[in-house]
Design an enzyme around this catalytic site. Structure first.
Site, PDB file in Angstrom:
ATOM      1  N   SER A   9      28.166  -5.324 -47.155  1.00  0.00           N
ATOM      2  CA  SER A   9      29.248  -4.527 -46.574  1.00  0.00           C
ATOM      3  C   SER A   9      29.148  -4.536 -45.057  1.00  0.00           C
ATOM      4  CB  SER A   9      29.169  -3.081 -47.071  1.00  0.00           C
ATOM      5  OG  SER A   9      30.054  -2.258 -46.328  1.00  0.00           O
ATOM      6  N   HIS A  34      32.124  -7.756 -48.234  1.00  0.00           N
ATOM      7  CA  HIS A  34      32.764  -6.510 -48.642  1.00  0.00           C
ATOM      8  C   HIS A  34      33.274  -5.772 -47.405  1.00  0.00           C
ATOM      9  CE1 HIS A  34      33.433  -3.244 -51.554  1.00  0.00           C
ATOM     10  NE2 HIS A  34      33.066  -2.408 -50.582  1.00  0.00           N
ATOM     11  N   ASP A  36      35.035  -2.340 -46.154  1.00  0.00           N
ATOM     12  CA  ASP A  36      35.384  -0.956 -46.474  1.00  0.00           C
ATOM     13  C   ASP A  36      36.479  -0.466 -45.544  1.00  0.00           C
ATOM     14  OD1 ASP A  36      33.509  -0.223 -48.604  1.00  0.00           O
ATOM     15  OD2 ASP A  36      31.960  -0.580 -47.100  1.00  0.00           O
ATOM     16  N   MET A  38      38.818   2.642 -44.552  1.00  0.00           N
ATOM     17  CA  MET A  38      38.915   4.095 -44.676  1.00  0.00           C
ATOM     18  C   MET A  38      39.963   4.627 -43.707  1.00  0.00           C
ATOM     19  SD  MET A  38      34.876   5.090 -44.797  1.00  0.00           S
ATOM     20  CE  MET A  38      33.669   3.941 -45.437  1.00  0.00           C
ATOM     21  N   HIS A  67      38.047  -3.235 -49.985  1.00  0.00           N
ATOM     22  CA  HIS A  67      37.968  -1.981 -50.744  1.00  0.00           C
ATOM     23  C   HIS A  67      38.771  -0.913 -50.004  1.00  0.00           C
ATOM     24  CE1 HIS A  67      35.052   1.509 -52.023  1.00  0.00           C
ATOM     25  NE2 HIS A  67      36.274   1.686 -52.479  1.00  0.00           N
ATOM     26  N   MET A  69      39.795   2.539 -49.407  1.00  0.00           N
ATOM     27  CA  MET A  69      39.488   3.957 -49.587  1.00  0.00           C
ATOM     28  C   MET A  69      40.513   4.746 -48.787  1.00  0.00           C
ATOM     29  SD  MET A  69      35.320   3.991 -49.418  1.00  0.00           S
ATOM     30  CE  MET A  69      35.033   2.492 -48.498  1.00  0.00           C
ATOM     31  N   MET A 138      31.489   3.511 -57.600  1.00  0.00           N
ATOM     32  CA  MET A 138      30.808   4.073 -56.440  1.00  0.00           C
ATOM     33  C   MET A 138      29.565   4.818 -56.914  1.00  0.00           C
ATOM     34  SD  MET A 138      32.511   3.100 -53.839  1.00  0.00           S
ATOM     35  CE  MET A 138      31.620   4.066 -52.609  1.00  0.00           C
ATOM     36  N   GLY A 143      32.628   7.183 -47.891  1.00  0.00           N
ATOM     37  CA  GLY A 143      32.872   7.712 -46.565  1.00  0.00           C
ATOM     38  C   GLY A 143      31.881   7.248 -45.522  1.00  0.00           C
ATOM     39  N   PHE A 144      30.615   7.130 -45.902  1.00  0.00           N
ATOM     40  CA  PHE A 144      29.577   6.774 -44.944  1.00  0.00           C
ATOM     41  C   PHE A 144      28.543   5.862 -45.588  1.00  0.00           C
ATOM     42  CE2 PHE A 144      31.238  10.910 -43.732  1.00  0.00           C
ATOM     43  CZ  PHE A 144      31.568  10.696 -42.394  1.00  0.00           C
ATOM     44  N   GLY A 145      27.955   4.984 -44.799  1.00  0.00           N
ATOM     45  CA  GLY A 145      26.868   4.148 -45.276  1.00  0.00           C
ATOM     46  C   GLY A 145      25.546   4.897 -45.239  1.00  0.00           C
ATOM     47  N   GLY A 146      24.522   4.296 -45.846  1.00  0.00           N
ATOM     48  CA  GLY A 146      23.172   4.843 -45.776  1.00  0.00           C
ATOM     49  C   GLY A 146      22.879   6.000 -46.703  1.00  0.00           C
ATOM     50  N   ASP A 172      28.586   0.046 -55.564  1.00  0.00           N
ATOM     51  CA  ASP A 172      28.543   0.228 -54.115  1.00  0.00           C
ATOM     52  C   ASP A 172      27.920   1.571 -53.803  1.00  0.00           C
ATOM     53  OD1 ASP A 172      29.004   0.461 -51.411  1.00  0.00           O
ATOM     54  OD2 ASP A 172      31.172   0.198 -51.517  1.00  0.00           O
ATOM     55  N   GLY A 174      23.866   2.866 -51.911  1.00  0.00           N
ATOM     56  CA  GLY A 174      22.439   3.054 -52.092  1.00  0.00           C
ATOM     57  C   GLY A 174      21.743   1.897 -52.788  1.00  0.00           C
ATOM     58  N   SER A 195      23.501  -1.143 -45.637  1.00  0.00           N
ATOM     59  CA  SER A 195      22.324  -0.805 -44.839  1.00  0.00           C
ATOM     60  C   SER A 195      21.125  -1.656 -45.221  1.00  0.00           C
ATOM     61  CB  SER A 195      21.980   0.679 -45.019  1.00  0.00           C
ATOM     62  OG  SER A 195      23.058   1.490 -44.594  1.00  0.00           O
TER      63      SER A 195
END
Length: 215
Positions: A9, A34, A36, A38, A67, A69, A138, A143-146, A172, A174, A195
């Protein structure tokens, strides 16, 4: 099981050098890229739109997995298809008439995917699943990575694999070498990793560790 694919991503990449970052992970063995998208409404973050995807297309020699979102995916499907998306996925909660959304994506020459948030039941796509090319689950809240992998999603992956047959099942959130093995065993075959790949000193080592996670 369909072929295992790794889809880094770009959300976790260095945005000041996106073209280079895409080429680097492809050289390191990425199967898809990928993207993302948003809008600050459906998710508490804003990322990129069709003009950026169009600019990045020239750097991307593998399928571009977009993707959405966003609150109104139908309003932007054509823009992303024209920008060069190969796969367009949208959240089932965001579409007023998801069958129509799926048909429109396919009419524009893209593969169609539907996305389930952590709190969304697999039952919500029972009457849609036969129409899609892919389901994306999901394993974190979007909304956020990591973020950390939500373990309860393993059961959902198993349910959806049973519904999908041999089509692509993407996860997608973790994903690392440890969670990769867990989701592959549950039935996932497309792993989105942001990440874990982009914060690793070696993109090749990170991608290879995901590809061999179930060996």
């Amino acid at each position: 099981m369909p072929e295992l694919k790794i889809a880094p991503s770009i959300l976790a990449s260095d945005f000041s050098r996106l073209g280079e970052e895409i080429r680097a992970v492809i050289d390191a063995g990425a199967d898809w890229i990928h993207v993302d998208v948003m809008d600050g409404h459906f998710t508490p973050n804003i990322t990129i739109g069709p003009p950026v995807v169009a600019a990045l297309r020239q750097h991307c020699s593998v399928p571009m997995d977009v993707h959405l979102m966003i609150t109104d995916p139908d309003a932007y499907i054509k823009d992303f298809a024209d920008a060069g998306a190969d796969i367009i996925s949208f959240h089932v909660e965001a579409a007023k008439h998801p069958h129509r959304t799926i048909s429109r994506i396919k009419e524009l020459g893209c593969q169609a995917g539907i996305v389930l948030n952590p709190g969304t039941s697999h039952d919500d796509i029972e009457f849609l699943v036969d129409s899609v090319d892919m389901v994306l689950i999901m394993t974190v809240n979007p909304g956020f990575g990591g973020q950390s992998f939500i373990p309860e999603m393993v059961r959902k992956i198993q349910y959806v694999r049973a519904m999908l047959g041999d089509r692509d099942l993407e996860v997608d959130g973790g994903i690392d070498a440890t969670t990769a093995r867990t989701v592959i065993d549950a039935g996932a075959n497309v792993l989105v990793a942001g990440s874990y790949v982009y914060r690793n000193p070696s993109y090749f080592d990170a991608i290879e560790s995901l590809k061999t996670a179930n060996v």
